[in-house]
Design a protein around this motif. Structure first.
Motif, PDB file in Angstrom:
ATOM      1  N   PHE A 126      51.140  84.205  19.737  1.00 51.87           N
ATOM      2  CA  PHE A 126      50.184  85.301  19.628  1.00 51.87           C
ATOM      3  C   PHE A 126      48.868  84.796  19.034  1.00 51.87           C
ATOM      4  N   SER A 127      47.800  85.529  19.249  1.00 50.32           N
ATOM      5  CA  SER A 127      46.472  85.064  18.834  1.00 50.32           C
ATOM      6  C   SER A 127      46.386  84.815  17.335  1.00 50.32           C
ATOM      7  N   THR A 128      46.885  85.739  16.509  1.00 51.74           N
ATOM      8  CA  THR A 128      46.756  85.559  15.067  1.00 51.74           C
ATOM      9  C   THR A 128      47.638  84.423  14.563  1.00 51.74           C
ATOM     10  N   GLY A 129      48.808  84.241  15.167  1.00 51.45           N
ATOM     11  CA  GLY A 129      49.655  83.116  14.797  1.00 51.45           C
ATOM     12  C   GLY A 129      49.067  81.797  15.240  1.00 51.45           C
ATOM     13  N   TYR A 130      48.441  81.779  16.400  1.00 46.80           N
ATOM     14  CA  TYR A 130      47.740  80.572  16.856  1.00 46.80           C
ATOM     15  C   TYR A 130      46.594  80.245  15.918  1.00 46.80           C
ATOM     16  N   ALA A 131      45.835  81.265  15.509  1.00 43.70           N
ATOM     17  CA  ALA A 131      44.715  81.039  14.598  1.00 43.70           C
ATOM     18  C   ALA A 131      45.181  80.395  13.298  1.00 43.70           C
ATOM     19  N   ALA A 132      46.352  80.810  12.813  1.00 45.62           N
ATOM     20  CA  ALA A 132      46.867  80.262  11.558  1.00 45.62           C
ATOM     21  C   ALA A 132      47.100  78.762  11.645  1.00 45.62           C
ATOM     22  N   LEU A 133      47.450  78.249  12.826  1.00 49.62           N
ATOM     23  CA  LEU A 133      47.643  76.806  12.981  1.00 49.62           C
ATOM     24  C   LEU A 133      46.346  76.046  12.716  1.00 49.62           C
ATOM     25  N   HIS A 134      45.218  76.738  12.862  1.00 46.43           N
ATOM     26  CA  HIS A 134      43.907  76.135  12.617  1.00 46.43           C
ATOM     27  C   HIS A 134      43.312  76.607  11.285  1.00 46.43           C
ATOM     28  N   HIS A 135      44.124  77.247  10.443  1.00 47.33           N
ATOM     29  CA  HIS A 135      43.673  77.745   9.139  1.00 47.33           C
ATOM     30  C   HIS A 135      42.536  78.747   9.299  1.00 47.33           C
ATOM     31  N   THR A 136      42.629  79.559  10.343  1.00 48.95           N
ATOM     32  CA  THR A 136      41.674  80.632  10.593  1.00 48.95           C
ATOM     33  C   THR A 136      42.321  81.963  10.249  1.00 48.95           C
ATOM     34  N   ILE A 137      41.594  82.824   9.550  1.00 48.83           N
ATOM     35  CA  ILE A 137      42.090  84.174   9.267  1.00 48.83           C
ATOM     36  C   ILE A 137      41.921  85.016  10.524  1.00 48.83           C
ATOM     37  N   GLY A 138      43.020  85.555  11.018  1.00 52.82           N
ATOM     38  CA  GLY A 138      42.979  86.329  12.257  1.00 52.82           C
ATOM     39  C   GLY A 138      43.391  87.772  12.051  1.00 52.82           C
ATOM     40  N   PHE A 139      42.812  88.648  12.864  1.00 55.56           N
ATOM     41  CA  PHE A 139      43.164  90.062  12.849  1.00 55.56           C
ATOM     42  C   PHE A 139      43.382  90.541  14.279  1.00 55.56           C
ATOM     43  N   MET A 140      44.415  91.353  14.451  1.00 58.81           N
ATOM     44  CA  MET A 140      44.692  91.973  15.732  1.00 58.81           C
ATOM     45  C   MET A 140      44.689  93.489  15.523  1.00 58.81           C
TER      46      MET A 140
END
Length: 577
Positions: free
Chosen positions: A261-275
């Protein structure tokens, strides 16, 4: 004609009846007009092609007209990324982003408020689905009058494709996301599920999974600020209603946002994600308004806290390069319940007119407000000691290219090298979904055995060190037990197949000799016979066990996971290729 209809910069949503969303062609033409009229505000370009050959676009808005990515990176400018239209049947973000970018162009004060922050956006990510329009695929959704389809040109859900990258769109997105390295991402959606009062619900990157100071900042500072600001702006927001039982009355738990998922993918890059997930049964005009407000609220917080977010992301990268133990899977923690004030509707059950059961409905004339349980914590389930590096054999090109798309540092070996202390996995058992899942027979359960042995690497194999900022992506894709590892998605399925077989009438004598020559096989065979007496009358089962477990005809690569983890980074021997 209304003022909105007469305005050359009004969006199709604004000039329509509040129940209309822009088509893909209208959306692209709108941004092209803006970019031509305001070249110092909006930079607009094609970033790739979809699976049906349609262009995928992205836009960049800055207050000072600097758009070059490398220049912005050197200046360490904060990047806020808004992704839209991953599910084109959930189009609120498409329309909200159009209006917001238009206002950046027309309102100098709003543009100036960006300061150094870059507003990066993809107007429509799933172009194929947006072009495939109708009004019926969203079974439980109220409006708009026509919209796109969830699947792309290959009938893939792109919000399951961030790791496996079967679609050209996901391959474009991986490279785009890595190149821009956003600090905060908002990926816009519409929810299915129970009925309740809030128009807007929110899935953040799960703070425990995000981890460290960044996760603590998200939980303790950012989320309370977002919920508070949404409430003050007239759009009360609650966490995504991920039900524990049939109705919200029994409580909810955090959505476990895996890397697919987008927010879980973002976490791999240490990005804070919101859906953000607007509620399907609220009027479309309300959904668009609440979505724009949510994007503005998260953007405002990012602007005010950009330096702190960037510092925490840098700390996370440094910590990743030094990590000695990696979580691979997570689960909701039901030992630490929290309380959530929730506004819902009375659940009503009546006899169905279709079958012999009771149907569920929600009575909006009976609203309620009370505290419900909210399990908002996750804990590690499986973890592994961090190796010094991984070795990816060059034969697995599709794995190597995905690592490269995501900025994982690696080096191609120039000569054969023998490494000591390599952690080697053998696959004991896999349990796959009975039906295809997003084009794959996904392995829900993986049972492994591991041992340490010297490993002979070949010239051309890829050495992937973990003392690097992108270690997390490498670990969570290359460790086979990780939630969304490449192995679980079937990238290495060929190693699960034994390549040779036997003719029973010949192998019967060979098997007897193997039992004489291999004491360990004899012991295991006796144990197997005791555990499986009914199978002793099945010649195929008996000979199959001996063939699979004996040393004489063993195939070393069978069930041997090809990627090895190096517990020591220095090779024992280097030989010329």
């Amino acid at each position: 004609m209304t003022a909105a209809q007469d305005d050359p910069y009004s969006t199709p949503f604004e000039s329509g009846n509040g129940n209309r969303t822009a088509t893909w062609a209208e959306c692209i033409a709108f941004y092209e007009r803006l970019a031509a009229r305001f070249p110092g505000v909006l930079h607009w370009r094609q970033i790739g092609l979809s699976d049906t050959g349609a262009p995928i676009h992205a836009g960049v808005v800055t207050a000072d007209g600097v758009f070059d990515r490398e220049t912005l990176r050197r200046q360490r400018r904060p990047v806020f990324f808004n992704n839209n239209g991953i599910h084109p049947g959930e189009p609120e973000g498409i329309d909200a982003c159009m209006a917001l970018v238009r206002d950046f162009c027309l309102q100098p004060d709003r543009l100036a408020a960006l300061g150094d922050t870059v507003f990066l956006f993809i107007p429509v990510y799933n172009v194929d689905g947006c072009i495939n329009r109708q009004a019926t695929s969203r079974v439980n959704q109220l409006g708009p009058e026509s919209f796109g389809f969830r699947g792309n040109g290959r009938h893939l859900d792109l919000n399951r494709d961030f790791i496996k990258c079967d679609s050209l769109a996901a391959q474009v997105f991986n490279r785009f996301f890595t190149a821009w390295d956003p600090d905060v991402m908002v990926d816009t959606h519409t929810s299915n599920g129970a009925d309740y009062a809030c128009t807007m619900t929110l899935i953040p990157t799960q703070p425990d999974k995000l981890g460290g100071g960044l996760g603590d900042f998200l939980r303790e500072r950012m989320l309370p600020a977002i919920y508070g600001d949404m409430d003050r702006r007239g759009w009360p927001t609650c966490p995504y209603v991920n039900l524990l039982a049939e109705t919200p009355d029994d409580g909810i738990e955090d959505f476990l946002d895996l890397p697919r998922f987008s927010t879980g993918y973002a976490a791999l890059h240490h990005t804070i994600g919101f859906m953000p997930e607007t509620h399907m049964l609220k009027p479309f005009a309300d959904r668009v308004a609440s979505m724009r407000t949510l994007v503005e609220v998260v953007l405002a917080f990012t602007l005010a806290n950009a330096a702190r977010i960037q510092a925490l992301r840098n700390e996370a990268r440094v910590a990743a390069a030094r990590q000695t133990r990696w979580p691979l899977t997570w689960r909701n923690d039901h030992d630490r319940p929290a309380s959530l004030r929730f506004r819902g509707y009375q659940a009503v059950r009546t006899p169905s007119r279709l079958g012999n059961y009771e149907r569920l409905a929600y009575d909006r004339s009976q609203p309620w407000e009370k505290d419900i349980v909210h399990f908002d914590r996750c804990v590690e389930d499986i973890a592994v000691a961090a190796p010094k590096a991984y070795l990816v054999p060059q034969a697995w090109r599709e794995v190597i290219e995905r690592l490269q798309w995501n900025g994982v540092e690696m080096r191609r070996l120039e000569a054969d090298q023998l490494f000591d202390a390599a952690r080697v996995y053998r696959v004991q058992q896999v349990a796959s979904r009975p039906n295809a899942y997003e084009g794959h027979m996904f392995h829900d359960q993986v049972t492994l055995a591991s041992h340490t042995e010297p490993f002979q690497a070949r010239a051309g194999d890829m050495w992937v060190p973990l003392d690097q900022p992108n270690a997390r992506y490498a670990v969570e894709t290359l460790e086979p037990e990780a939630h969304d590892s490449f192995f679980r998605w079937g990238f290495f399925n060929s190693v699960l197949e034994k390549k040779e077989a036997f003719s029973a009438y010949v192998f019967e004598d060979t098997a007897l000799q193997m039992l004489e020559d291999e004491p360990d096989l004899r012991r295991r065979f006796e144990e197997w016979k005791t555990a499986n007496p009914a199978k002793l009358s099945d010649q195929g089962a008996v000979l199959g066990f001996l063939f699979a477990h004996g040393r004489r005809h063993a195939e070393p690569e069978w069930r041997r996971y090809p990627v090895v983890a190096l517990m020591q980074a220095v090779p024992l021997v280097t030989a010329r290729a």
